[in-house]
Design an enzyme around this catalytic site. Structure first.
Site, PDB file in Angstrom:
ATOM      1  CE  LYS A 201       4.181   6.199  17.379  1.00 51.93           C
ATOM      2  NZ  LYS A 201       3.131   6.842  16.556  1.00 51.93           N
ATOM      3  CD  GLU A 276      -1.768  -9.733  16.411  1.00 51.62           C
ATOM      4  OE1 GLU A 276      -1.990 -10.190  15.268  1.00 51.62           O
ATOM      5  OE2 GLU A 276      -1.733 -10.437  17.430  1.00 51.62           O
ATOM      6  CB  CYS A 310      -4.769  -6.479   9.603  1.00 54.22           C
ATOM      7  SG  CYS A 310      -5.709  -6.804  11.093  1.00 54.22           S
ATOM      8  CD  GLU A 408      -2.101  -5.390   4.634  1.00 53.63           C
ATOM      9  OE1 GLU A 408      -0.982  -4.993   5.009  1.00 53.63           O
ATOM     10  OE2 GLU A 408      -2.981  -5.813   5.405  1.00 53.63           O
TER      11      GLU A 408
HETATM   12  P1  ADP Z   1       0.764   2.075   8.045  1.00 57.08           P
HETATM   13  O1  ADP Z   1       1.757   1.673   6.999  1.00 57.08           O
HETATM   14  O2  ADP Z   1      -0.481   1.301   7.982  1.00 57.08           O
HETATM   15  O3  ADP Z   1       0.605   3.556   8.194  1.00 57.08           O
HETATM   16  P2  ADP Z   1       2.753   1.697  10.022  1.00 57.08           P
HETATM   17  O4  ADP Z   1       3.198   0.311  10.252  1.00 57.08           O
HETATM   18  O5  ADP Z   1       3.636   2.614   9.263  1.00 57.08           O
HETATM   19  O6  ADP Z   1       1.328   1.596   9.416  1.00 57.08           O
HETATM   20  O7  ADP Z   1       2.421   2.414  11.407  1.00 57.08           O
HETATM   21  C1  ADP Z   1       1.786   1.812  12.475  1.00 57.08           C
HETATM   22  C2  ADP Z   1       2.309   2.440  13.742  1.00 57.08           C
HETATM   23  O8  ADP Z   1       3.711   2.252  13.801  1.00 57.08           O
HETATM   24  C3  ADP Z   1       2.101   3.944  13.871  1.00 57.08           C
HETATM   25  O9  ADP Z   1       1.801   4.264  15.221  1.00 57.08           O
HETATM   26  C4  ADP Z   1       3.439   4.507  13.472  1.00 57.08           C
HETATM   27  O10 ADP Z   1       3.693   5.771  14.060  1.00 57.08           O
HETATM   28  C5  ADP Z   1       4.381   3.474  14.040  1.00 57.08           C
HETATM   29  N1  ADP Z   1       5.702   3.417  13.399  1.00 57.08           N
HETATM   30  C6  ADP Z   1       6.006   3.664  12.111  1.00 57.08           C
HETATM   31  N2  ADP Z   1       7.333   3.517  11.895  1.00 57.08           N
HETATM   32  C7  ADP Z   1       7.888   3.160  13.081  1.00 57.08           C
HETATM   33  C8  ADP Z   1       9.217   2.848  13.527  1.00 57.08           C
HETATM   34  N3  ADP Z   1      10.262   2.878  12.685  1.00 57.08           N
HETATM   35  N4  ADP Z   1       9.398   2.517  14.814  1.00 57.08           N
HETATM   36  C9  ADP Z   1       8.361   2.475  15.669  1.00 57.08           C
HETATM   37  N5  ADP Z   1       7.087   2.762  15.325  1.00 57.08           N
HETATM   38  C10 ADP Z   1       6.841   3.092  14.050  1.00 57.08           C
END
Ligand code: ADP
Length: 504
Positions: A201, A276, A310, A408
């Site tokens: 995804k 990561e 990161c 961050e």
């Molecule tokens: P950022 O804060 O840098 O946008 P995220 O950690 O929110 O990064 O998102 C990284 C990935 O994790 C994306 O593919 C996002 O759709 C997914 N994601 C965000 N929230 C969830 C969740 N609760 N469960 C699974 N995947 C998630």
């Protein structure tokens, strides 16, 4: 007018190949086919250089996620991938790497349109990185053999024992938006080499190149159902994947906050987990280094990819005897990093990925100023018509407890501080909940190795920053992650060990 997405693509300076990719019907790649979603919701693709909507893609429903997991489960359980001769798997992965190479220009452009990074940077870093990673991991398919092992407590010759290394099974892989295709390839390559099947995804901000990757996977000969690519929101589709009982392993790259959440959810059913996560990486400049080298070098450490990395070197520590000269050269180097539209060939730094990210980064800068930090350069946004541009920013007069020093920011913002001796700077550098990477600039070998040993981080760079190699393990100490990717460890993270003990 494009019928599928209702976006007038003629107004944008994109190539025909990119327009074709943007105009595709929003669909999911499940079981080797492009299929419609069971729901109607779509997510908009916004070009961060203009702030305009340029395409749409599917927001996968629970049913869509379940179909993708079922396809991956079937493809794993019937052995159509894991039971192939390893050389067949290796050959198809090399073919996929070659296909990435054949479409390099289009992929670099799509990455620039979707993420905002300069096309030239995507062409020089992201796409070659994908190709190298795929070729490197392909080789592991034929090298992950069974290991012989002698028991210690049985008389010799009475037992035959060995240790099989087997693929874990179905891997759910969730990736972020900062290096969309590179992160996707970094995830699928070791999983496929190990014999796992995958549901990938991409991030909801950047799904274009993952969808093109699906086309190339189909072309590579990798059997249907081995890689399934579903687009959608994290808290819905991502969460469904992490909870799914038919998923054996979750690999995630993203924020520490979401990583912790995913870890809790996934470990509830004892899924294998690799994370990561974030960083607040220190970069330390010792007094022997020429400030004309350290200035631009440490500027690149933070401004590459608009600081949305990161491992970004977001805390600069320069020895007090050279601090002023390093800062002067660093500030001068910001001229090179002035933000421009991602398809402007003169650009080295693009806009931030989204409006949300723009507001977050500007919020941090304001917060730093309120807390007493001074702006040495930047601190604002250039005048532009749309787009999420932030000028390269250096904050000085900071204190260790300020949010801009501790959290961050994930943007082109560095906090610069002085230090006196090695022990002091090692303590300051380690004064963080993160531990992903650190940089040391010196020609003093003794100081280099002493510091490299003291710093609590998964990667230490000396006189460079951000150099990543598929053969070297990558991952974080502390709240920067769990496990390692890349190298032998990266592919072994998709395997289970099985001891076989036979009395003769
Ligand atoms: P950022 O804060 O840098 O946008 P995220 O950690 O929110 O990064 O998102 C990284 C990935 O994790 C994306 O593919 C996002 O759709 C997914 N994601 C965000 N929230 C969830 C969740 N609760 N469960 C699974 N995947 C998630």
């Amino acid at each position: 007018m494009n019928q599928m997405t209702n976006v007038k693509l003629e107004q944008f300076p994109y190539s025909e190949a990119a327009k074709k990719a943007l105009a595709r019907k929003p669909q999911l790649f499940i079981d080797g086919q492009w299929v419609d979603s069971t729901g109607g919701a779509a997510i908009e693709v916004i070009d961060p250089s203009s702030g305009k909507v340029v395409s749409r893609f599917v927001d996968a429903t629970n049913d869509d996620v379940d179909r993708a997991v079922a396809a991956a489960r079937r493809a794993f359980d019937d052995g159509r991938w894991s039971d192939l001769p390893p050389i067949a798997r290796e050959t198809m992965l090399h073919k996929l790497a070659d296909l990435l190479g054949a479409h390099a220009d289009e992929l670099a452009e799509l990455e620039a349109i979707d993420n905002g990074k300069p096309k030239g940077m995507a062409a020089a870093i992201d796409i070659p990185g994908c190709i190298g990673m795929m070729h490197y991991m392909a080789g592991w398919a034929t090298k992950l053999g069974t290991e012989a092992s002698e028991p210690m407590a049985m008389p010799r010759g009475t037992f035959h024992t060995y240790v099989r290394r087997e693929p874990i099974g179905v891997a759910a892989q969730i990736v972020p938006w900062n290096f969309p295709l590179l992160m996707a390839v970094l995830k699928i390559a070791p999983a496929l080499a190990a014999g796992c099947t995958v549901i990938l995804k991409p991030a909801e901000q950047t799904s274009l190149t993952a969808l093109r990757l699906a086309d190339l996977i189909a072309e590579s000969g990798i059997p249907a159902g081995v890689v399934n690519i579903i687009t959608g929101n994290g808290h819905t589709a991502g969460d469904r994947l992490v909870r799914h009982p038919d998923v054996d392993k979750v690999a995630f790259t993203g924020s520490t906050e979401i990583g912790k959440l995913i870890n809790k959810t996934a470990t509830d059913s004892l899924k294998r987990v690799t994370l990561e996560l974030g960083g607040k990486s220190p970069v330390i400049v010792l007094p022997d280094v020429d400030p004309r080298v350290a200035g631009p070098g440490t500027a690149q450490a933070i401004f590459f990819n608009s600081g949305q990395v990161c491992v970004a070197g977001s805390r600069l520590y320069a020895h007090k005897s050279v601090f002023d000269q390093v800062l002067e050269n660093f500030v001068e180097a910001t001229n090179f990093w002035q933000p421009r539209a991602s398809l402007d060939p003169a650009g080295h730094m693009g806009p931030l990925v989204s409006d949300e990210q723009f507001n977050r980064v500007m919020g941090y800068i304001e917060d730093g100023k309120k807390a007493g930090a001074s702006v040495a350069v930047g601190g604002d946004s250039p005048a532009s018509e749309g787009g999420y541009y932030v000028n390269p920013t250096v904050l000085v007069d900071v204190k260790p407890d300020m949010r801009v020093v501790r959290e961050e920011i994930f943007g082109p913002v560095v906090v610069a501080q002085r230090f006196d001796d090695l022990d002091e700077v090692a303590r300051q550098a380690n004064d963080t909940r993160f531990g992903l990477a650190a940089g040391i600039w010196t020609k003093d070998l003794s100081a280099m190795h002493k510091l490299a040993a003291k710093l609590k981080a998964g990667t230490i760079w000396g006189n460079c920053h951000g150099v990543i190699d598929p053969a070297l393990p990558f991952g974080g100490y502390k709240e920067s992650g769990l496990g390692r990717e890349q190298g032998r460890e990266g592919v072994e993270a998709y395997t289970e060990l099985k001891s076989v003990i036979i009395q003769l």
